[in-house]
Design an enzyme around this catalytic site. Structure first.
Site, short mmCIF file in Angstrom:
data_model
loop_
_atom_site.label_atom_id
_atom_site.label_comp_id
_atom_site.label_asym_id
_atom_site.label_seq_id
_atom_site.Cartn_x
_atom_site.Cartn_y
_atom_site.Cartn_z
CG ASP A 159 -2.24 0.64 1.03
OD1 ASP A 159 -2.33 1.50 0.13
OD2 ASP A 159 -3.19 0.30 1.76
CG ASP A 170 -9.27 2.43 -0.18
OD1 ASP A 170 -8.89 1.26 -0.35
OD2 ASP A 170 -8.64 3.26 0.50
C1 GLA Z 1 -5.75 1.69 2.23
C2 GLA Z 1 -6.20 0.50 1.41
C3 GLA Z 1 -7.27 -0.24 2.15
C4 GLA Z 1 -6.73 -0.67 3.50
C5 GLA Z 1 -6.24 0.54 4.26
C6 GLA Z 1 -5.55 0.13 5.53
O1 GLA Z 1 -6.72 2.67 2.29
O2 GLA Z 1 -6.61 0.87 0.14
O3 GLA Z 1 -7.71 -1.35 1.40
O4 GLA Z 1 -5.69 -1.59 3.30
O5 GLA Z 1 -5.33 1.30 3.50
O6 GLA Z 1 -5.07 1.20 6.23
#
Ligand code: GLA
Length: 731
Positions: free
Chosen positions: A480, A550
């Site tokens: 990420d 997300d």
């Molecule tokens: C990002 C990702 C999510 C999750 C969060 C965790 O926003 O896109 O899927 O993993 O971080 O903090």
């Protein structure tokens, strides 16, 4: 082996061609390289179409030339420079030791080589053997400064794809500073264009946005240190009449995950210049004598049959010749991720029942998301400390991963390696790893800061920590990046080279990924940046799949996945079923619709399975079983967009197997209407004379019927509905 690239010495014309496309460029008076043509294939070129010479007022001429009809200001060129009489946007700006910024690129020589030379340290399209592509390298020189500019063009034999990049070598005796160096320039004449780009925001990525190209300059760019949610490194130029199945479409995708810029200029006589490359915003690069700088490359394609054909060309090249992982052709595991199920509030005991249910429902992998490391109970701490949080996993990660494996599931884990929290051991030990401008407080975003990834010691620290994690029975990594870069400065570089930081950052990340993916070839890597904030062809070189957004709301995902599919293959796009009301939009959608949207990508779940009713669990079990039946068709079939969320109330898309004997159609309707008009969906990509049986109803249709007559869409009495159809050739 037939040549893909020819040079006609008499006419001074280079021709790159295969059965689908041709690209022509020519040598003009004074050694200038002009652009002649990019479009559908022509067999040969006889020199008819040279750029007409016209005297245009205020468009000056080359030094020493008296012909007032010959001007760099109007001539379509392959690559321009700054500081001369071409007043359009320049492809390159190089500052010489004396402070001047002029250059003139004059043809020196060329080479045609089989295959495709490697671009060191950068992601790129590759060849598996040298017969599948040829590369033209044209060397241009600026005779005053002795800079040499190599323009690289690779054409693939069986794909409508040309890749382009450029490389500047300093053969002079003094250092120069690169202020701008585009990967590609292409000048179009007599085209009435519309541009299609993919702008967006966090949880709202890649919205197909179409606009007329008009006089002046327009740029599509990221200054965020990553390819970004906000403007994807992709652009198409199309005719006003172009749709999914007809009309011309030129597509461009930059294989790069850092700051990018796509610039369009329509000039005084309606010609269009397109420049693509690293963003020149706060960019400079010190080029010492004998040193070279190579730009990232651009994948470009031409389609005379609309946007689907353009996308299919991108899907093929990215899937087959950019993605490298051993998973590139494998069935990707169906996973359940605990993020929306628990957020930070979990421990081993709370997760075990989710794993047990996942097993019961046929799910193949459990992914442990954010919050398993350091002492992380929320997003304010621990980034940089990649060791287990003992409160949540008293016996360590290996113990939990063993449990997951015993259940017969694979085990994946979330990391965010490019980041640092102030409350972390890493920061306490190495405060200088945090990227910040001396004397100024850095800006937090999601309470976190960015590591200076351009520095080898930072890369080494992260590598060492991650390899310890990976040695604990990890099958998958979700990588990420939850903020953009700011406070750009590196203590590893002198003052004069701070313009290199953005590019060195991403080169550092690439170097780290190269090492990790080479040393851990059995780990499946999934990209993520707050969802789809780094969804680009460069990232696909290291990670065969990425979390598309997300936003897990099925209806929002229709738009996001539709836009994403313009450039990126379905196998790279992950999509999960989440709970309702949806956590991002509050919308309630049927489980079937959520399933059909997520099954249109690399499938998984993002919810607490233990909270589902028995009926819902039964439905999930069925979804999982049916996805397994169609998985290779979805992930590796040919994808067709049939109706877009942009055009109205309905979306439809389908997947066709390479032998055209199997197909899967999904249709979606957002709102139900009382006494609404009847609508149909026309299929595509089938063989007209084959008979296809729809598996659920047993109804048989010919391919021609499905494509020409189409199918009536269901009349619905509920919002947010979907329907799927599975066709197989009747044996
Ligand atoms: C990002 C990702 C999510 C999750 C969060 C965790 O926003 O896109 O899927 O993993 O971080 O903090």
């Amino acid at each position: 082996m037939t040549a893909l690239i020819t040079f006609d010495e008499q006419q001074g014309v280079f021709h790159l061609h295969n059965r689908k496309i041709s690209y022509l460029l020519a040598l003009e008076e004074g050694g200038i390289l002009s652009h002649l043509y990019f479009g559908s294939a022509i067999d040969s070129y006889h020199g008819q179409l040279r750029y007409p010479r016209v005297d245009r007022g205020f468009s000056g001429n080359l030094p020493g030339h008296t012909d007032r009809t010959y001007s760099l200001d109007t001539l379509p060129q392959e690559y321009s420079a700054s500081g001369d009489s071409d007043y359009r946007l320049p492809a390159a700006i190089i500052e010489h030791a004396d402070g001047s910024r002029a250059a003139r690129w004059i043809f020196k020589d060329y080479q045609i080589v089989d295959g495709k030379p490697e671009l060191a340290g950068l992601p790129q399209a590759f060849v598996e053997d040298k017969t599948e592509a040829q590369t033209l390298i044209i060397n241009l020189v600026d005779e005053v400064s002795h800079l040499e500019l190599a323009l690289n063009y690779t054409i693939y034999r069986d794909q409508a794809i040309i890749t382009r990049s450029s490389k500047l070598t300093n053969l002079g005796s003094q250092a120069v500073t690169i202020k701008k160096l585009a990967s590609l320039q292409i000048d179009f004449v007599a085209k009435d264009f519309e541009s299609i780009c993919l702008p967006g925001a966090h949880a709202n990525e890649r919205h197909l946005t179409r606009a007329k190209v008009t006089a002046g300059v327009k740029s599509f760019e990221s200054r965020r240190g990553s390819s970004s949610h906000h403007m994807n490194p992709f652009l198409a130029l199309v005719e006003p009449k172009t749709d999914e199945f007809s009309g011309e479409a030129y597509g461009f995708a930059l294989v790069y995950s850092g700051n990018h810029k796509f610039e369009l200029e329509q000039d005084q006589i309606d010609q269009t210049r397109l420049l693509i490359g690293i963003n020149d915003y706060n960019f400079s690069w010190d080029l010492q004598p004998q040193a070279s700088f190579t730009t990232p490359e651009v994948l470009m394609t031409y389609s005379e049959a609309g946007l689907n054909q353009m996308s299919q060309a991108f899907h093929q090249i990215i899937q087959e010749r950019v993605v490298r992982s051993k998973f590139k052709h494998q069935a990707r595991p169906i996973l359940v991720n605990n993020w929306e199920a628990t957020y930070f509030d979990f421990d081993e005991e709370k997760l075990k029942p989710i794993v047990a249910d996942a097993k019961k429902l046929g799910i193949e992998m459990f992914v442990l998301d954010d919050g398993w490391f350091g002492h992380r109970d929320d997003d304010t701490s621990s980034l940089g400390d990649w060791s287990v949080y003992k409160k949540k996993f008293p016996q360590g990660i290996k113990h939990f991963s063993d449990y997951v494996h015993e259940q017969g599931l694979k085990f994946g884990i979330w990391v965010e390696p490019e980041m640092i929290s102030l409350d972390s051991d890493l920061y306490r030990q190495h405060p200088d790893y945090l990227m910040q401008v001396p004397g100024r407080a850095p800006s937090p975003s999601r309470s976190q800061f960015v590591l200076d990834m351009g520095r080898p010691e930072v890369q080494a620290n992260v590598y060492q920590q991650l390899s310890q994690v990976l040695d604990q029975g990890i099958d998958y990594i979700k990588w990420d990046m939850n903020r953009n870069i700011s406070d750009v400065y590196s203590v590893g570089l002198p003052a004069s080279r701070q313009g290199e930081v953005y590019h060195r950052y991403i080169l550092g990340v690439y170097a780290l990924l190269e090492k990790l993916t080479t040393n851990y070839p059995d780990v499946l890597f999934e990209g993520c940046s707050g969802g789809g904030g780094r969804f680009d062809a460069g990232w696909a070189y290291y990670m065969p799949q990425s979390w598309a957004s997300d936003n897990t709301d099925a209806i929002a995902r229709l738009t996001i996945q539709y836009g994403t599919s313009l450039a990126y293959p379905i196998s790279t796009m992950t999509a999960h079923v989440s709970a309702v009301p949806n956590h991002q939009t509050g919308r309630q959608t049927p489980l079937e619709t959520r399933g059909d949207v997520a099954m249109s990508g690399v499938f998984g779940y993002e919810l607490d399975l233990t909270k589902l009713s028995q009926a819902e669990q039964a439905a999930v079990k069925k979804q999982v079983a049916s996805y397994k039946q169609i998985r290779s068709l979805i992930q590796y079939g040919k994808f067709y967009r049939l109706k877009g969320p942009y055009e109205g109330n309905q979306t439809a898309w389908m997947f066709v197997s390479p032998d055209q004997r199997e197909a899967m159609l999904f249709t979606f309707q957002e709102q139900a209407f009382a006494q609404g008009a009847l609508t149909k969906t026309h299929l595509a990509g089938l063989k007209p004379d084959l008979l296809y049986r729809e598996e659920a109803t047993g109804q048989v249709y010919s391919g021609a019927e499905l494509m020409k007559l189409g199918l009536y869409d269901p009349v619905v009495h509920q919002d947010y509905t979907s329907k799927s159809y599975h066709f197989k050739v009747l044996d």
